[in-house]
Design a protein around this motif. Structure first.
Motif, PDB file in Angstrom:
ATOM      1  N   LEU A 182       0.875  -1.344   0.131  1.00  0.00           N
ATOM      2  CA  LEU A 182       0.150   0.253  -0.187  1.00  0.00           C
ATOM      3  C   LEU A 182       0.841   1.357   0.088  1.00  0.00           C
ATOM      4  O   LEU A 182       0.515   2.104  -0.488  1.00  0.00           O
ATOM      5  CB  LEU A 182      -1.005   0.185   1.321  1.00  0.00           C
ATOM      6  N   CYS A 183       1.934   1.215   0.662  1.00  0.00           N
ATOM      7  CA  CYS A 183       3.124   2.390   0.766  1.00  0.00           C
ATOM      8  C   CYS A 183       3.356   2.648  -0.725  1.00  0.00           C
ATOM      9  O   CYS A 183       3.689   3.783  -1.134  1.00  0.00           O
ATOM     10  CB  CYS A 183       4.003   2.361   1.798  1.00  0.00           C
ATOM     11  N   GLU A 187       1.804   1.626  -3.697  1.00  0.00           N
ATOM     12  CA  GLU A 187       0.829   2.362  -4.381  1.00  0.00           C
ATOM     13  C   GLU A 187       0.548   3.671  -3.975  1.00  0.00           C
ATOM     14  O   GLU A 187       0.095   4.471  -4.946  1.00  0.00           O
ATOM     15  CB  GLU A 187      -0.248   1.474  -4.154  1.00  0.00           C
ATOM     16  N   HIS A 188       0.404   3.952  -2.749  1.00  0.00           N
ATOM     17  CA  HIS A 188      -0.408   5.365  -2.447  1.00  0.00           C
ATOM     18  C   HIS A 188       0.444   6.323  -1.494  1.00  0.00           C
ATOM     19  O   HIS A 188       0.150   7.566  -1.716  1.00  0.00           O
ATOM     20  CB  HIS A 188      -1.663   5.078  -1.605  1.00  0.00           C
ATOM     21  N   PRO A 220      -1.199   8.173   2.979  1.00  0.00           N
ATOM     22  CA  PRO A 220      -2.714   7.912   2.778  1.00  0.00           C
ATOM     23  C   PRO A 220      -3.167   6.482   3.528  1.00  0.00           C
ATOM     24  O   PRO A 220      -4.004   6.240   3.434  1.00  0.00           O
ATOM     25  CB  PRO A 220      -2.934   8.002   1.324  1.00  0.00           C
ATOM     26  N   VAL A 221      -2.035   5.783   3.759  1.00  0.00           N
ATOM     27  CA  VAL A 221      -2.286   4.359   4.284  1.00  0.00           C
ATOM     28  C   VAL A 221      -3.116   4.405   5.635  1.00  0.00           C
ATOM     29  O   VAL A 221      -2.157   5.019   6.283  1.00  0.00           O
ATOM     30  CB  VAL A 221      -0.816   3.493   4.062  1.00  0.00           C
ATOM     31  N   ARG A 271       8.611  -0.508  -2.806  1.00  0.00           N
ATOM     32  CA  ARG A 271       7.603  -0.415  -1.601  1.00  0.00           C
ATOM     33  C   ARG A 271       8.515  -0.183  -0.240  1.00  0.00           C
ATOM     34  O   ARG A 271       8.072   0.856   0.614  1.00  0.00           O
ATOM     35  CB  ARG A 271       7.539  -1.954  -1.417  1.00  0.00           C
ATOM     36  N   ARG A 317       9.554   3.940  -0.392  1.00  0.00           N
ATOM     37  CA  ARG A 317       8.440   4.927  -0.186  1.00  0.00           C
ATOM     38  C   ARG A 317       8.053   4.694   1.304  1.00  0.00           C
ATOM     39  O   ARG A 317       7.564   5.734   2.073  1.00  0.00           O
ATOM     40  CB  ARG A 317       7.262   4.562  -1.049  1.00  0.00           C
TER      41      ARG A 317
END
Length: 204
Positions: A30-31, A33-34, A38-39, A106, A109
């Motif tokens: 998720l980190c 991707e976004h 925002p996670v 991943r 970020r």
């Protein structure tokens, strides 16, 4: 007909490890991707297929989840060899660190976001230092101390300052978006510059 053996009950330890792995991997995904900001714990739980309560039973915050995921990723990547050649060992360790941590989008970020989060979360800053930074810094400090004893670097070399000279450029590039140290040639050039500053004094 012989009795069939009763089915084995689920192994809670195995189930917990599977859930833990899914949570840590999901947090990094998720980190990537976004971005870290925002996670949320809710998003991690939903994608990992666990309840939010499960996450909070094991970790106090999103930052703690991401920190453990980063620690897992760094464990094999940052091991410090000791071949007797300090230059070769530094190059090997730094290549492993950069390949294992910063080559994975991943991880990069997640790490930059986590470090930003520590600016207003003192407990997370402490945990980052104690869990991720200091154990690996101590490995490097121990290897440099041995090189100092063996005459590979100056007898009066300041080990903490030496670590800053070696690893400062890595985090400068990462945190200020200056591009990663990604090639073996760049790593060797950095190590050579630092070792020239630490070279033993020539006998008079």
């Amino acid at each position: 007909m012989p009795d069939q053996p009763a089915p084995r009950p689920p192994d809670p330890q195995r189930r917990n490890q599977k859930s833990r792995r899914a949570i840590l991997d999901t947090a990094l995904d998720l980190c990537a991707e976004h971005g870290y900001g925002p996670v949320t714990v809710e998003a991690i739980a939903a994608r990992a297929g666990v309840s939010k309560k499960t996450i909070y039973r094991w970790w106090p915050s999103k930052g703690a989840v991401v920190l453990e995921a980063l620690d897992d990723a760094a464990t094999p990547a940052a091991d410090f060899p000791d071949t007797g050649d300090i230059r070769a060992d530094l190059v090997t360790q730094m290549e492993g660190l950069l390949r294992g941590l910063f080559a994975d989008p991943r991880v990069g970020r997640a790490l930059t976001g986590l470090i930003a989060d520590t600016q207003h979360a003192p407990d997370l800053a402490r945990d980052l230092d104690q869990m991720l930074i200091q154990p690996r810094a101590e490995q490097a400090r121990t290897r440099l101390a041995k090189a100092r004893t063996d005459g590979g670097i100056r007898a009066d070399a300041d080990l903490d300052l030496s670590l800053e000279l070696l690893y400062g450029p890595v985090y400068y590039r990462l945190l200020l978006h200056q591009g990663d140290l990604h090639s073996s040639a760049e790593i060797r050039e950095l190590v050579d510059h630092v070792l020239r500053a630490l070279a033993p004094h020539a006998p008079e």
